[in-house]
Design a protein around this motif. Sequence first.
Motif, PDB file in Angstrom:
ATOM      1  N   ARG A   1      35.908  47.804  47.124  1.00  0.00           N
ATOM      2  CA  ARG A   1      34.577  47.465  46.606  1.00  0.00           C
ATOM      3  C   ARG A   1      34.700  46.530  45.404  1.00  0.00           C
ATOM      4  NH1 ARG A   1      29.884  52.062  46.899  1.00  0.00           N
ATOM      5  NH2 ARG A   1      30.680  53.260  48.659  1.00  0.00           N
ATOM      6  N   ALA A   2      35.711  46.776  44.564  1.00  0.00           N
ATOM      7  CA  ALA A   2      35.918  45.919  43.400  1.00  0.00           C
ATOM      8  C   ALA A   2      36.266  44.493  43.835  1.00  0.00           C
ATOM      9  CB  ALA A   2      37.029  46.489  42.512  1.00  0.00           C
ATOM     10  N   TYR A   3      37.084  44.358  44.875  1.00  0.00           N
ATOM     11  CA  TYR A   3      37.418  43.031  45.387  1.00  0.00           C
ATOM     12  C   TYR A   3      36.196  42.363  46.019  1.00  0.00           C
ATOM     13  CZ  TYR A   3      42.405  42.788  44.489  1.00  0.00           C
ATOM     14  OH  TYR A   3      43.622  42.674  43.860  1.00  0.00           O
ATOM     15  N   LEU A   4      35.364  43.165  46.663  1.00  0.00           N
ATOM     16  CA  LEU A   4      34.128  42.622  47.223  1.00  0.00           C
ATOM     17  C   LEU A   4      33.224  42.122  46.101  1.00  0.00           C
ATOM     18  CD1 LEU A   4      32.299  42.067  49.616  1.00  0.00           C
ATOM     19  CD2 LEU A   4      31.580  44.467  49.560  1.00  0.00           C
ATOM     20  N   ALA A   5      33.132  42.892  45.021  1.00  0.00           N
ATOM     21  CA  ALA A   5      32.336  42.462  43.864  1.00  0.00           C
ATOM     22  C   ALA A   5      32.862  41.133  43.318  1.00  0.00           C
ATOM     23  CB  ALA A   5      32.375  43.535  42.775  1.00  0.00           C
ATOM     24  N   ARG A   6      34.175  40.998  43.238  1.00  0.00           N
ATOM     25  CA  ARG A   6      34.785  39.757  42.736  1.00  0.00           C
ATOM     26  C   ARG A   6      34.366  38.558  43.586  1.00  0.00           C
ATOM     27  NH1 ARG A   6      40.104  38.457  40.230  1.00  0.00           N
ATOM     28  NH2 ARG A   6      40.621  36.327  40.809  1.00  0.00           N
ATOM     29  N   LEU A   7      34.418  38.720  44.914  1.00  0.00           N
ATOM     30  CA  LEU A   7      34.035  37.627  45.810  1.00  0.00           C
ATOM     31  C   LEU A   7      32.577  37.228  45.603  1.00  0.00           C
ATOM     32  CD1 LEU A   7      35.708  38.464  49.242  1.00  0.00           C
ATOM     33  CD2 LEU A   7      36.325  36.657  47.655  1.00  0.00           C
ATOM     34  N   LEU A   8      31.702  38.219  45.481  1.00  0.00           N
ATOM     35  CA  LEU A   8      30.280  37.925  45.330  1.00  0.00           C
ATOM     36  C   LEU A   8      29.992  37.268  43.987  1.00  0.00           C
ATOM     37  CD1 LEU A   8      28.677  41.124  46.908  1.00  0.00           C
ATOM     38  CD2 LEU A   8      29.206  38.940  48.003  1.00  0.00           C
ATOM     39  N   VAL A   9      30.744  37.644  42.963  1.00  0.00           N
ATOM     40  CA  VAL A   9      30.582  37.000  41.649  1.00  0.00           C
ATOM     41  C   VAL A   9      31.053  35.543  41.713  1.00  0.00           C
ATOM     42  CG1 VAL A   9      31.403  36.980  39.255  1.00  0.00           C
ATOM     43  CG2 VAL A   9      30.715  39.135  40.311  1.00  0.00           C
ATOM     44  N   GLN A  10      32.164  35.302  42.400  1.00  0.00           N
ATOM     45  CA  GLN A  10      32.732  33.950  42.481  1.00  0.00           C
ATOM     46  C   GLN A  10      31.892  33.014  43.350  1.00  0.00           C
ATOM     47  OE1 GLN A  10      36.667  34.825  43.959  1.00  0.00           O
ATOM     48  NE2 GLN A  10      37.555  34.817  41.902  1.00  0.00           N
ATOM     49  N   GLN A  11      31.173  33.569  44.340  1.00  0.00           N
ATOM     50  CA  GLN A  11      30.339  32.790  45.259  1.00  0.00           C
ATOM     51  C   GLN A  11      31.086  31.600  45.882  1.00  0.00           C
ATOM     52  OE1 GLN A  11      26.606  31.609  43.438  1.00  0.00           O
ATOM     53  NE2 GLN A  11      25.687  33.591  43.880  1.00  0.00           N
ATOM     54  N   PRO A  12      32.156  31.852  46.639  1.00  0.00           N
ATOM     55  CA  PRO A  12      32.835  30.741  47.302  1.00  0.00           C
ATOM     56  C   PRO A  12      31.936  30.078  48.339  1.00  0.00           C
ATOM     57  CG  PRO A  12      33.605  32.840  48.163  1.00  0.00           C
ATOM     58  CD  PRO A  12      32.740  33.169  46.986  1.00  0.00           C
ATOM     59  N   ASP A  13      32.248  28.835  48.691  1.00  0.00           N
ATOM     60  CA  ASP A  13      31.446  28.107  49.679  1.00  0.00           C
ATOM     61  C   ASP A  13      31.526  28.755  51.062  1.00  0.00           C
ATOM     62  OD1 ASP A  13      30.663  25.995  47.877  1.00  0.00           O
ATOM     63  OD2 ASP A  13      32.728  25.296  47.991  1.00  0.00           O
ATOM     64  N   LEU A  14      32.689  29.326  51.371  1.00  0.00           N
ATOM     65  CA  LEU A  14      32.858  30.056  52.630  1.00  0.00           C
ATOM     66  C   LEU A  14      33.358  31.458  52.310  1.00  0.00           C
ATOM     67  CD1 LEU A  14      33.057  30.412  55.708  1.00  0.00           C
ATOM     68  CD2 LEU A  14      35.306  29.318  55.627  1.00  0.00           C
TER      69      LEU A  14
END
Length: 231
Positions: free
Chosen positions: A144-157
């Motif tokens: 979940r913490a890694y998922l939070a990181r991805l959503l914070v970073q908002q990558p293009d894909l």
Amino acid sequence: FEDVSIQVNREDRIGLVGPNGSGKTTLFSLILGRDTPETGEVAIERKATIGHLPQETAPVGNETVLELATGITPEVIELQRRMKAFDAGHDSESEDFHAVQSRYEALGGYTLEPRANTIRKGLAFRERDFDRRLSEMSGGWVMRAYLARLLVQQPDLLMLDEPTNHLDLEALQWFQGYLKTYPGAILLISHDREFLNQLVGSIVEIRQRRLVRFRGNYADYLRQRAEQAAQ
């Protein structure tokens, strides 16, 4: 794979399906550059960013949930240190201060923590959890913490491999709603049919070493596939 082609455009929502062992994870590895195709190429738009959530495992270090979720880099840490030094008595009108502040703003420094807090609440982290070390948490909460990181970073894909595995119903509903307004493209592997029905606009099926694309959600895919079989 044999003679395959797939194009992912901005704002696409694509579900990748196929039986176990058909190559879903391998296709992810090719796109991410972890595997190299024997022929053909993977072309990525210049400066485009890609974020990936693996299915089960992610490295666990000594960082806190907040540090991981905000993705604080050494450069951001150094800029924060310098800004605190200015606040402690340096001239905040100096050219150097404005350069530091401008760079910090360009890296999204001012929005990282507020966005992380919004996502933290959505993924059901308690406020005190953000200061806990990942090494103290269970595997599900680490993911979940890694998922939070991805959503914070908002990558293009955003590439997600079974992202709902570690979410309870409340967090799943929030996550589903959040992804509906996500500004980038999403390519995901999931066995959760309702999740696919709510989110994706097309399905790519791996069939006999090829990629077959269907318009619509998972229910639309099943109907179209049955029609093809009947024909």
